[in-house]
Enzyme design. Structure first.
Site, mmCIF file in Angstrom:
data_model
loop_
_atom_site.group_PDB
_atom_site.id
_atom_site.type_symbol
_atom_site.label_atom_id
_atom_site.label_comp_id
_atom_site.label_asym_id
_atom_site.label_seq_id
_atom_site.Cartn_x
_atom_site.Cartn_y
_atom_site.Cartn_z
ATOM 1 N N ASN A 1 45.025 43.623 35.318
ATOM 2 C CA ASN A 1 44.550 44.826 36.004
ATOM 3 C C ASN A 1 45.643 45.864 35.809
ATOM 4 O O ASN A 1 46.688 45.791 36.455
ATOM 5 C CB ASN A 1 44.315 44.545 37.491
ATOM 6 C CG ASN A 1 44.016 45.820 38.268
ATOM 7 O OD1 ASN A 1 43.768 46.875 37.671
ATOM 8 N ND2 ASN A 1 44.044 45.720 39.588
ATOM 9 N N TRP A 2 45.387 46.786 34.899
ATOM 10 C CA TRP A 2 46.442 47.750 34.536
ATOM 11 C C TRP A 2 46.649 48.813 35.604
ATOM 12 O O TRP A 2 47.604 49.585 35.530
ATOM 13 C CB TRP A 2 46.087 48.413 33.198
ATOM 14 C CG TRP A 2 46.217 47.508 32.009
ATOM 15 C CD1 TRP A 2 46.368 46.146 32.006
ATOM 16 C CD2 TRP A 2 46.196 47.905 30.631
ATOM 17 N NE1 TRP A 2 46.450 45.676 30.711
ATOM 18 C CE2 TRP A 2 46.344 46.738 29.852
ATOM 19 C CE3 TRP A 2 46.057 49.130 29.981
ATOM 20 C CZ2 TRP A 2 46.373 46.765 28.454
ATOM 21 C CZ3 TRP A 2 46.085 49.159 28.585
ATOM 22 C CH2 TRP A 2 46.244 47.988 27.840
ATOM 23 N N LYS A 3 45.724 48.917 36.563
ATOM 24 C CA LYS A 3 45.825 49.942 37.612
ATOM 25 C C LYS A 3 45.944 51.331 36.971
ATOM 26 O O LYS A 3 45.319 51.565 35.947
ATOM 27 C CB LYS A 3 46.970 49.615 38.573
ATOM 28 C CG LYS A 3 46.870 48.157 39.073
ATOM 29 C CD LYS A 3 47.751 47.824 40.216
ATOM 30 C CE LYS A 3 47.517 46.362 40.627
ATOM 31 N NZ LYS A 3 48.273 45.973 41.788
ATOM 32 N N HIS B 1 39.065 45.838 44.983
ATOM 33 C CA HIS B 1 40.521 45.691 44.959
ATOM 34 C C HIS B 1 41.116 46.271 46.242
ATOM 35 O O HIS B 1 40.659 47.298 46.738
ATOM 36 C CB HIS B 1 41.126 46.370 43.731
ATOM 37 C CG HIS B 1 42.538 45.949 43.523
ATOM 38 N ND1 HIS B 1 43.581 46.505 44.228
ATOM 39 C CD2 HIS B 1 43.073 44.972 42.757
ATOM 40 C CE1 HIS B 1 44.699 45.890 43.880
ATOM 41 N NE2 HIS B 1 44.422 44.959 42.990
ATOM 42 N N GLU C 1 43.639 47.957 46.776
ATOM 43 C CA GLU C 1 44.087 49.363 46.670
ATOM 44 C C GLU C 1 42.909 50.322 46.824
ATOM 45 O O GLU C 1 43.056 51.414 47.377
ATOM 46 C CB GLU C 1 44.837 49.566 45.336
ATOM 47 C CG GLU C 1 46.203 48.889 45.385
ATOM 48 C CD GLU C 1 46.698 48.343 44.059
ATOM 49 O OE1 GLU C 1 46.167 48.732 43.003
ATOM 50 O OE2 GLU C 1 47.626 47.501 44.085
ATOM 51 N N GLU D 1 43.401 37.837 46.503
ATOM 52 C CA GLU D 1 44.641 38.593 46.389
ATOM 53 C C GLU D 1 45.163 38.937 47.783
ATOM 54 O O GLU D 1 44.734 39.928 48.388
ATOM 55 C CB GLU D 1 44.405 39.897 45.620
ATOM 56 C CG GLU D 1 43.929 39.692 44.200
ATOM 57 C CD GLU D 1 44.325 40.859 43.299
ATOM 58 O OE1 GLU D 1 44.902 40.590 42.251
ATOM 59 O OE2 GLU D 1 44.073 42.024 43.652
ATOM 60 N N GLY E 1 52.220 43.500 44.214
ATOM 61 C CA GLY E 1 53.257 44.450 43.810
ATOM 62 C C GLY E 1 54.524 44.354 44.640
ATOM 63 O O GLY E 1 55.376 45.232 44.587
ATOM 64 N N SER F 1 51.583 39.309 42.444
ATOM 65 C CA SER F 1 52.896 38.971 41.888
ATOM 66 C C SER F 1 52.883 37.698 41.044
ATOM 67 O O SER F 1 53.868 36.960 41.011
ATOM 68 C CB SER F 1 53.950 38.885 42.992
ATOM 69 O OG SER F 1 54.066 40.148 43.652
ATOM 70 N N GLY G 1 48.701 42.143 37.846
ATOM 71 C CA GLY G 1 49.011 43.566 37.842
ATOM 72 C C GLY G 1 50.202 43.851 36.945
ATOM 73 O O GLY G 1 50.095 43.892 35.724
ATOM 74 N N GLY G 2 51.372 44.018 37.556
ATOM 75 C CA GLY G 2 52.585 44.423 36.834
ATOM 76 C C GLY G 2 52.845 43.644 35.551
ATOM 77 O O GLY G 2 53.141 44.247 34.504
HETATM 78 P P1 13P Z 1 50.768 42.511 40.932
HETATM 79 O O1 13P Z 1 50.602 41.390 39.924
HETATM 80 O O2 13P Z 1 51.487 43.701 40.365
HETATM 81 O O3 13P Z 1 51.318 42.017 42.222
HETATM 82 O O4 13P Z 1 49.292 43.043 41.241
HETATM 83 C C1 13P Z 1 48.301 42.125 41.541
HETATM 84 C C2 13P Z 1 47.005 42.830 41.577
HETATM 85 O O5 13P Z 1 46.773 43.659 42.451
HETATM 86 C C3 13P Z 1 46.040 42.534 40.526
HETATM 87 O O6 13P Z 1 44.816 43.103 40.815
#
Ligand code: 13P
Length: 256
Positions: free
Chosen positions: A13-15, A98, A100, A171, A177, A217, A238-239
């Site tokens: 998930n590149w956000k 998600h 966010e 999640e 994050g 994470s 994510g990251g």
């Molecule tokens: P991180 O891997 O950066 O914690 O993000 C997880 C996430 O929100 C994937 O959708």
């Protein structure tokens, strides 16, 4: 993972990261590293990057997803993108719910349900995200929160859709994050509860086939341990999905 019952799925998930040119470059870097993956590999990218991602992944084993979609097919919704628009571009997956989106953009269990329904109606596969806030975990209501988010998102979803077109991503919000990963046991406990709920809503066969990811994470260093859990069928990353070697290492862990 229980590979006898389910295929593992690793999704990035590149956000809100990467331009189209950067998308092409990152996918070209990822492609050879995951070419022999024994799991499904997906990259979910910003709308503006979808065309570049679809072009760069052509002929590869990497699938492309969007990070959200609107529930209506079209209309006066400035700034939004609909499920039929995504499907028309050749996008195969979409993320809904998600944290966010829930936290910063007002998504509720009901709108997550509606977005999920619209995606399914347009032939998209959906990664439905659920998860508790830290206060909720501390109050001991994690299972209630996650069960109710999942149940509302899946209302009206048929058994066939559940098996073929839905992935649930657990999640925990406090792990996103933050570098604070849930322990493998915590992840498995909730993933297992989600599978049990799928069993209640559908049947044992559907529960066995349901793909339930963990996200929060997850990285190259902890992926092995998380993915070794029987009810963790993959990850939503994510990251670490923004760095080709790290993402590839997670794909490798899921391919074992
Ligand atoms: P991180 O891997 O950066 O914690 O993000 C997880 C996430 O929100 C994937 O959708």
């Amino acid at each position: 993972m229980n590979k006898q019952l389910r295929k593992a799925v690793i999704a990035g998930n590149w956000k809100m990261n990467k331009t189209p040119a950067e998308t092409t470059a990152l996918i070209n870097e990822i492609k050879p590293l995951v070419a022999d993956a024994d799991c499904e590999v997906i990259v979910c990218v910003p709308y503006i990057d979808l065309a570049a991602a679809l072009e760069a992944t052509k002929g590869s084993n990497i699938k492309v997803g969007a990070e959200n979609c609107h529930w209506a097919a079209s209309g006066a919704f400035t700034g939004e993108v609909s499920a039929p628009m995504l499907a028309a571009c050749g996008v195969e997956y979409v993320i809904t719910g998600h944290s966010e989106r829930r936290t910063y953009f007002g998504d509720t269990d009901v709108t997550v349900h509606d977005r999920t329904r619209a995606a399914l109606d347009n032939g998209l596969k959906v990664i439905v995200c659920v998860g508790e806030y830290l206060e909720q975990r501390e109050q001991g209501v994690t299972m209630e929160v996650v069960r109710s988010q999942t149940k509302i998102a899946l209302a009206g979803v048929s058994k066939e859709e559940m098996i073929n077109s839905i992935i649930i991503a657990y999640e925990p919000v406090w792990a996103i994050g933050t570098g604070k990963t849930a322990t493998a046991e915590q992840a498995n406990e909730v993933n297992k509860a989600i599978r049990e709920l799928v069993g209640e809503l559908y049947d044992a066969e559907t529960a066995d086939k349901a793909v339930v990811q963990y996200g929060g994470s997850m990285n190259a260093a902890n992926a092995d341990e998380l993915l070794a859990q029987p009810d963790v069928d993959g990850g939503l990353i994510g990251g670490a999905s923004l760095k080709a070697p790290d993402f590839a290492a997670i794909v490798k862990a899921a391919s074992k």
